[in-house]
Design an enzyme around this catalytic site. Structure first.
Site, mmCIF file in Angstrom:
data_model
loop_
_atom_site.group_PDB
_atom_site.id
_atom_site.type_symbol
_atom_site.label_atom_id
_atom_site.label_comp_id
_atom_site.label_asym_id
_atom_site.label_seq_id
_atom_site.Cartn_x
_atom_site.Cartn_y
_atom_site.Cartn_z
ATOM 1 N N HIS A 1 0.844 -1.206 0.000
ATOM 2 C CA HIS A 1 0.000 0.000 0.000
ATOM 3 C C HIS A 1 0.879 1.257 0.000
ATOM 4 C CE1 HIS A 1 -3.038 -2.702 2.289
ATOM 5 N NE2 HIS A 1 -3.598 -2.451 1.137
ATOM 6 N N LYS B 1 -16.529 -7.030 5.929
ATOM 7 C CA LYS B 1 -15.336 -7.890 5.877
ATOM 8 C C LYS B 1 -14.859 -8.302 7.263
ATOM 9 C CE LYS B 1 -12.948 -6.550 1.635
ATOM 10 N NZ LYS B 1 -11.668 -6.031 1.118
ATOM 11 N N ARG C 1 -1.817 -5.886 -8.271
ATOM 12 C CA ARG C 1 -0.643 -6.729 -8.015
ATOM 13 C C ARG C 1 -0.417 -7.721 -9.143
ATOM 14 N NH1 ARG C 1 -2.872 -8.016 -2.173
ATOM 15 N NH2 ARG C 1 -4.704 -7.526 -3.407
ATOM 16 N N SER D 1 -2.677 -7.954 2.794
ATOM 17 C CA SER D 1 -3.048 -7.792 4.205
ATOM 18 C C SER D 1 -3.509 -9.128 4.782
ATOM 19 C CB SER D 1 -4.157 -6.751 4.351
ATOM 20 O OG SER D 1 -3.698 -5.484 3.963
HETATM 21 P P1 ADP Z 1 -10.039 -3.419 -0.247
HETATM 22 O O1 ADP Z 1 -10.733 -3.991 0.957
HETATM 23 O O2 ADP Z 1 -10.763 -2.247 -0.844
HETATM 24 O O3 ADP Z 1 -9.625 -4.420 -1.288
HETATM 25 P P2 ADP Z 1 -7.272 -3.266 0.593
HETATM 26 O O4 ADP Z 1 -6.797 -2.510 1.779
HETATM 27 O O5 ADP Z 1 -7.160 -4.742 0.631
HETATM 28 O O6 ADP Z 1 -8.742 -2.763 0.369
HETATM 29 O O7 ADP Z 1 -6.525 -2.758 -0.708
HETATM 30 C C1 ADP Z 1 -6.635 -1.435 -1.156
HETATM 31 C C2 ADP Z 1 -6.012 -1.323 -2.532
HETATM 32 O O8 ADP Z 1 -4.622 -1.596 -2.457
HETATM 33 C C3 ADP Z 1 -6.565 -2.324 -3.561
HETATM 34 O O9 ADP Z 1 -6.605 -1.684 -4.825
HETATM 35 C C4 ADP Z 1 -5.538 -3.426 -3.574
HETATM 36 O O10 ADP Z 1 -5.513 -4.098 -4.807
HETATM 37 C C5 ADP Z 1 -4.270 -2.640 -3.363
HETATM 38 N N1 ADP Z 1 -3.185 -3.433 -2.772
HETATM 39 C C6 ADP Z 1 -3.218 -4.246 -1.714
HETATM 40 N N2 ADP Z 1 -2.021 -4.830 -1.490
HETATM 41 C C7 ADP Z 1 -1.200 -4.346 -2.455
HETATM 42 C C8 ADP Z 1 0.174 -4.581 -2.796
HETATM 43 N N3 ADP Z 1 0.949 -5.419 -2.127
HETATM 44 N N4 ADP Z 1 0.661 -3.913 -3.854
HETATM 45 C C9 ADP Z 1 -0.110 -3.080 -4.569
HETATM 46 N N5 ADP Z 1 -1.397 -2.826 -4.323
HETATM 47 C C10 ADP Z 1 -1.933 -3.441 -3.276
#
Ligand code: ADP
Length: 156
Positions: free
Chosen positions: A17, A41, A90, A128
């Site tokens: 992130h 979630k 990703r 995450s």
């Molecule tokens: P959500 O619950 O909306 O999916 P997340 O916190 O899991 O929220 O992710 C927010 C954004 O960050 C999403 O677009 C996700 O694809 C992206 N994301 C999560 N992990 C990574 C990573 N390691 N590298 C790049 N983008 C990421």
């Protein structure tokens, strides 16, 4: 002024992130990290905790703000005069889901453009979900989570 919002659950924020949002902070004048309650979630960490960790991880950047996301991302974007919605991609696995959300958001707010950024290779496998699993079995997540956040987690 170009303003982007970066909505997500950030349960917890990872180096992936941070990579995405710092790239965006070089492209846009302001990036607002929008931390969602995401009750559906059932996040492992509560909203206050997730927001605090986002702030800790991003405190070096004057043009990155962290706020609570209530309601729809499109309404949040309008309130913040944002014209860009940022998401990270990703791998192919993210693509279908992200494209679906982008299409829905475009329908709801045609003026808001979704922009996808790809993280540096070494962060592209971080999620995450995996970080939470490692934490739950007492493992070390310092390779995946910003140092300031790891320190705060250890204190807790
Ligand atoms: P959500 O619950 O909306 O999916 P997340 O916190 O899991 O929220 O992710 C927010 C954004 O960050 C999403 O677009 C996700 O694809 C992206 N994301 C999560 N992990 C990574 C990573 N390691 N590298 C790049 N983008 C990421």
């Amino acid at each position: 002024m170009s303003i982007a919002i970066y909505p997500g659950t950030f349960d917890p924020i990872t180096k992936g992130h941070v990579d995405i949002v710092t790239r965006a902070a070089r492209l846009f004048d302001r990036v607002v990290v929008a931390v969602a309650e995401s009750a559906r979630k059932t996040p492992a960490f509560n909203l206050e905790q997730r927001i605090e960790w986002c702030k800790l991880a991003l405190s070096d950047h004057a043009n990155i703000l962290v706020e609570t996301l209530t309601g729809l991302s499109v309404d949040f974007a309008r309130r913040h005069q944002a014209t860009i919605l940022l998401r990270g991609l990703r791998a192919v696995a993210d693509f279908e889901y992200e494209l679906q959300i982008a299409a829905m958001n475009r329908h709801l707010a045609p003026e808001l453009e979704t922009v996808f950024l790809a993280p540096a290779e070494q962060y592209s496998f971080i999620s995450s979900t995996i970080v939470r699993e490692i934490i739950s079995i007492g493992g070390d997540v310092s390779a995946f989570v910003p140092a300031a956040v790891v320190a705060a987690m250890r204190q807790r």
